[in-house]
Design a protein around this motif. Sequence first.
Motif, PDB file in Angstrom:
ATOM      1  N   ILE A   3       0.836  -1.208   0.000  1.00 41.66           N
ATOM      2  CA  ILE A   3       0.000   0.000   0.000  1.00 41.66           C
ATOM      3  C   ILE A   3       0.869   1.256   0.000  1.00 41.66           C
ATOM      4  O   ILE A   3       0.643   2.176  -0.791  1.00 41.66           O
ATOM      5  N   LYS A   4       1.856   1.289   0.870  1.00 39.34           N
ATOM      6  CA  LYS A   4       2.738   2.453   0.940  1.00 39.34           C
ATOM      7  C   LYS A   4       3.487   2.657  -0.379  1.00 39.34           C
ATOM      8  O   LYS A   4       3.589   3.778  -0.877  1.00 39.34           O
ATOM      9  N   ARG A   5       3.985   1.579  -0.928  1.00 38.86           N
ATOM     10  CA  ARG A   5       4.785   1.698  -2.157  1.00 38.86           C
ATOM     11  C   ARG A   5       3.945   2.191  -3.330  1.00 38.86           C
ATOM     12  O   ARG A   5       4.395   3.050  -4.102  1.00 38.86           O
ATOM     13  N   ILE A   6       2.737   1.685  -3.484  1.00 39.71           N
ATOM     14  CA  ILE A   6       1.892   2.142  -4.587  1.00 39.71           C
ATOM     15  C   ILE A   6       1.476   3.592  -4.352  1.00 39.71           C
ATOM     16  O   ILE A   6       1.428   4.389  -5.293  1.00 39.71           O
ATOM     17  N   TYR A   7       1.228   3.955  -3.102  1.00 43.20           N
ATOM     18  CA  TYR A   7       0.937   5.354  -2.772  1.00 43.20           C
ATOM     19  C   TYR A   7       2.094   6.243  -3.232  1.00 43.20           C
ATOM     20  O   TYR A   7       1.880   7.316  -3.803  1.00 43.20           O
ATOM     21  N   GLU A   8       3.317   5.806  -2.978  1.00 40.42           N
ATOM     22  CA  GLU A   8       4.491   6.573  -3.409  1.00 40.42           C
ATOM     23  C   GLU A   8       4.531   6.709  -4.928  1.00 40.42           C
ATOM     24  O   GLU A   8       4.845   7.785  -5.448  1.00 40.42           O
ATOM     25  N   HIS A   9       4.203   5.636  -5.641  1.00 41.07           N
ATOM     26  CA  HIS A   9       4.166   5.712  -7.108  1.00 41.07           C
ATOM     27  C   HIS A   9       3.070   6.670  -7.563  1.00 41.07           C
ATOM     28  O   HIS A   9       3.287   7.507  -8.447  1.00 41.07           O
ATOM     29  N   LYS A  10       1.901   6.571  -6.976  1.00 42.17           N
ATOM     30  CA  LYS A  10       0.775   7.407  -7.379  1.00 42.17           C
ATOM     31  C   LYS A  10       1.048   8.891  -7.150  1.00 42.17           C
ATOM     32  O   LYS A  10       0.566   9.738  -7.896  1.00 42.17           O
ATOM     33  N   ASN A  11       1.809   9.194  -6.122  1.00 42.55           N
ATOM     34  CA  ASN A  11       2.089  10.586  -5.771  1.00 42.55           C
ATOM     35  C   ASN A  11       3.477  11.054  -6.195  1.00 42.55           C
ATOM     36  O   ASN A  11       3.914  12.122  -5.783  1.00 42.55           O
ATOM     37  N   LYS A  12       4.153  10.229  -6.986  1.00 41.77           N
ATOM     38  CA  LYS A  12       5.478  10.543  -7.526  1.00 41.77           C
ATOM     39  C   LYS A  12       6.456  11.013  -6.435  1.00 41.77           C
ATOM     40  O   LYS A  12       7.167  11.999  -6.593  1.00 41.77           O
ATOM     41  N   LEU A  13       6.466  10.280  -5.338  1.00 39.26           N
ATOM     42  CA  LEU A  13       7.331  10.625  -4.217  1.00 39.26           C
ATOM     43  C   LEU A  13       8.760  10.151  -4.417  1.00 39.26           C
ATOM     44  O   LEU A  13       9.662  10.588  -3.702  1.00 39.26           O
ATOM     45  N   VAL A  14       8.959   9.233  -5.359  1.00 39.43           N
ATOM     46  CA  VAL A  14      10.292   8.729  -5.662  1.00 39.43           C
ATOM     47  C   VAL A  14      10.577   8.999  -7.134  1.00 39.43           C
ATOM     48  O   VAL A  14       9.783   8.628  -8.005  1.00 39.43           O
ATOM     49  N   GLN A  15      11.676   9.669  -7.394  1.00 38.47           N
ATOM     50  CA  GLN A  15      12.058   9.960  -8.770  1.00 38.47           C
ATOM     51  C   GLN A  15      12.578   8.700  -9.447  1.00 38.47           C
ATOM     52  O   GLN A  15      13.201   7.866  -8.808  1.00 38.47           O
TER      53      GLN A  15
END
Length: 114
Positions: free
Chosen positions: A44-56
């Motif tokens: 859940i956290k990882r997909i959230y990061e992808h959805k919000n472009k938190l990791v370049q």
Amino acid sequence: MENKFNSVILSYNQTASCSKQYYIYIVTNYSNTAIYTGVTSNLIKRIYEHKNKLVQGFTSKYNCNKLVYFEIFSDIQEAIKREKYIKGKKRKFKIDLIHSLNPDWIDLYDMIIQ
């Protein structure tokens, strides 16, 4: 098709609260032209990061934020091995893998956050 989703989501929900779990996952963009395979201990956290472009990186550059496939593992080494195996395969293999669970390529994220 719905039975496949129900069993996958049920499996996710049952294992998410148990001992440490690891996930390999595939995300794509909304036109399904770019495919990214990753591994994580918190889906859940990882997909959230992808959805919000938190990791370049690749996923933010190509807007890969739609979860279309995942598998659950209890051993991190097995998850990493599977991720490398999938990453080493051609695009057709990945498309066939996604189709085996999710033929319409719907975003599974909303199902796993419930």
